[in-house]
Design an enzyme around this catalytic site. Sequence first.
Site: not given
Length: 231
Positions: A94, A156, A185
């Site tokens: 991430d 995300k 996400k």
Amino acid sequence: MNFTVAQIAKMIDHSILRPEFTVEDVRSGCAVAAKYDVASVCVRPCDVPTAVSLLRDTNVRVGTVIGFPHGDSATQIKVTETELAVDQGATEIDMVLNIGWLRSGDINAVENEILSVVKAAGEAHVKVILETAYLTDEQKLAACWAAERAGAAFVKTSTGFAPTGATVDDLALMRSAVSAAVQVKASGGIRTLDTMLAMAAVGVTRFGTSATAEILEDLARRQVNVPGGRA
């Protein structure tokens, strides 16, 4: 939209990222992830070896964060962080994009950095954190397009360290910006089952949260009175 507990669990990245967490906190977080068989844990870079060891005999993937939480590390540092994490067993990455570059309109620099991390990650999934709290809708769209062109697996919303986190409106916008090849996400303020369900309804497939047990226990309670075991 109907989900079982197992289905919701496999949409969760259990977050173990707070800076004050001890080694025992990390161990406890991994135990929660294993108990509920979530998709992954998301741990601090220093905790990757511990998480890999603890979760080796489970179906829970180990992820970590890159350039976290501000996104302003030099690109080579992000690449090196990624390479080390993958070498240590992380399979989900991430990364926080360079927020300042994005807000300055230097989309090429943003895209090239994401591409560098994607290449360094190899087969590991790269999720690009936009940090939506600081962006206009136009910047959010540009970031999503850049992430897809660079080969990211996910876009995300947030780190959880900005003033605000994920919103349904932002998630719907992000989902509309990318093709079916890229997942979305939600992260930042995901504390309840109802929040998750509302976000899943606009196409979110993964959620970063530390409220895993509370969310899944809530769903289990609701299913007791639902024919067929779904809620």
